[in-house]
Write an enzyme that holds these catalytic residues in place. Structure first.
Site, short mmCIF file in Angstrom:
data_model
loop_
_atom_site.label_atom_id
_atom_site.label_comp_id
_atom_site.label_asym_id
_atom_site.label_seq_id
_atom_site.Cartn_x
_atom_site.Cartn_y
_atom_site.Cartn_z
N ARG A 110 -4.56 18.69 -11.81
CA ARG A 110 -3.92 17.50 -11.26
C ARG A 110 -2.58 17.80 -10.59
O ARG A 110 -2.27 17.29 -9.52
CB ARG A 110 -3.73 16.44 -12.36
CG ARG A 110 -3.21 15.13 -11.81
CD ARG A 110 -3.55 13.96 -12.67
NE ARG A 110 -2.70 13.85 -13.83
CZ ARG A 110 -2.60 12.74 -14.57
NH1 ARG A 110 -3.34 11.68 -14.26
NH2 ARG A 110 -1.82 12.70 -15.61
N LEU A 164 -3.56 8.59 -10.44
CA LEU A 164 -2.39 9.40 -10.12
C LEU A 164 -1.47 9.52 -11.33
O LEU A 164 -1.35 8.59 -12.13
CB LEU A 164 -1.65 8.78 -8.94
CG LEU A 164 -2.47 8.79 -7.64
CD1 LEU A 164 -1.92 7.79 -6.63
CD2 LEU A 164 -2.54 10.19 -7.04
N ASN A 217 -1.60 -0.69 -3.58
CA ASN A 217 -3.05 -0.55 -3.80
C ASN A 217 -3.69 -1.90 -3.54
O ASN A 217 -3.07 -2.94 -3.74
CB ASN A 217 -3.33 -0.13 -5.25
CG ASN A 217 -4.82 0.02 -5.54
OD1 ASN A 217 -5.56 0.58 -4.72
ND2 ASN A 217 -5.27 -0.48 -6.66
N HIS A 226 -6.97 -4.12 -4.81
CA HIS A 226 -7.93 -4.15 -5.91
C HIS A 226 -8.83 -5.38 -5.76
O HIS A 226 -8.32 -6.48 -5.49
CB HIS A 226 -7.20 -4.19 -7.26
CG HIS A 226 -8.14 -4.22 -8.42
ND1 HIS A 226 -8.78 -3.09 -8.88
CD2 HIS A 226 -8.57 -5.24 -9.18
CE1 HIS A 226 -9.57 -3.43 -9.89
NE2 HIS A 226 -9.46 -4.73 -10.10
N GLN A 265 -11.70 -10.86 2.79
CA GLN A 265 -10.31 -11.24 2.48
C GLN A 265 -9.42 -10.00 2.34
O GLN A 265 -8.25 -10.02 2.71
CB GLN A 265 -10.26 -12.07 1.20
CG GLN A 265 -10.91 -13.42 1.34
CD GLN A 265 -10.32 -14.23 2.47
OE1 GLN A 265 -9.10 -14.35 2.60
NE2 GLN A 265 -11.18 -14.75 3.35
C1 GRF Z 1 -12.36 -2.08 -2.00
O1 GRF Z 1 -13.08 -3.14 -2.55
C2 GRF Z 1 -11.01 -1.95 -2.64
O2 GRF Z 1 -10.48 -3.18 -3.05
C3 GRF Z 1 -11.30 -1.10 -3.85
O3 GRF Z 1 -12.27 -0.19 -3.42
C4 GRF Z 1 -12.99 -0.73 -2.32
C5 GRF Z 1 -12.84 0.24 -1.21
O4 GRF Z 1 -13.58 -0.12 -0.07
N1 GRF Z 1 -10.09 -0.51 -4.37
P1 GRF Z 1 -13.28 0.57 1.31
O5 GRF Z 1 -13.39 2.08 1.08
O6 GRF Z 1 -11.90 0.18 1.75
O7 GRF Z 1 -14.34 0.07 2.24
#
Ligand code: GRF
Length: 202
Positions: free
Chosen positions: A67, A95, A109, A111, A175
């Site tokens: 790592r 990380l 990030n 999510h 979204q």
């Molecule tokens: C997305 O749904 C994001 O929210 C999550 O992983 C997925 C990645 O999709 N963390 P992409 O690689 O951006 O198409």
């Protein structure tokens, strides 16, 4: 002219959120540009998307690498591209606290859930199983605890009768592609500071 904020996007897969950021940054008045897309997985589809858009795309392999060495290599590439903001976009490697501290307040990030609900993986299937009426996505600053950093912005979508994990994921993803570029724009304009969204001292 003041240089636009230089962003490093970290990906592990298809890179659709990265592509949304690249597309947004093509506007002349967008205050940031994607300096580099870095994947920890050599075959990530997003690498080709980045290259096709004329964005530097690099691989910093993580598999079988300690790592510390992986993160040192990552930091070296981010520094080489003079990155001021790191955007995780489907980056599947946790990380270390040291890396997170190095980028504190300068790493976001996205999510696919309305955090703090459903941190971790398989968020859409878990939202359906829980029977929630509303689901969505969250952009947050990255902290050492996964999916738990200060929330910056969220977008909600309804859960509809007959939804599958796939139909729900697609509704949320639309979204995500809207929200992430908006948040990055706010950050680049200096409107976002870690602490501000949580009521702390900016
Ligand atoms: C997305 O749904 C994001 O929210 C999550 O992983 C997925 C990645 O999709 N963390 P992409 O690689 O951006 O198409």
């Amino acid at each position: 002219m003041i240089e636009r904020l230089r962003i490093g996007v970290l990906i592990s897969g298809r890179g659709s959120n990265m592509a949304a950021l690249i597309a947004a940054a093509e506007a002349a008045d967008y205050p940031a540009r994607i300096a580099v897309a870095i994947s920890n997985v050599a075959g990530a589809g997003g690498l080709e998307l980045a290259r096709a858009a004329g964005v530097a795309a690099e691989v910093v392999p993580s598999r079988g690498v300690a790592r510390e060495a992986f993160e040192a290599a990552l930091n070296a590439r981010l520094a080489a591209h003079r990155v001021g903001l790191v955007c995780l976009a489907g980056f599947m490697r946790v990380l270390s606290p040291a890396f997170v501290a190095r980028w504190e307040g300068r790493m976001l990030n996205i999510h696919p859930s309305l955090l703090p609900a459903f941190p971790g993986l398989d968020t859409h299937a878990r939202a359906l199983a829980a029977g929630v009426g509303e689901h969505g996505c969250t952009v947050h600053f990255v902290s050492a605890k996964v999916d738990a950093g200060p929330i910056v912005a969220q977008a909600a979508v309804p859960v509809l009768a007959g939804d599958t994990a796939e139909t729900l994921a697609a509704r949320v993803l639309a979204q995500e592609h809207r929200l992430y570029p908006q948040v990055v724009e706010s950050f680049a304009r200096g409107e976002l500071r870690i602490g501000a969204a949580t009521g702390g001292t900016p």
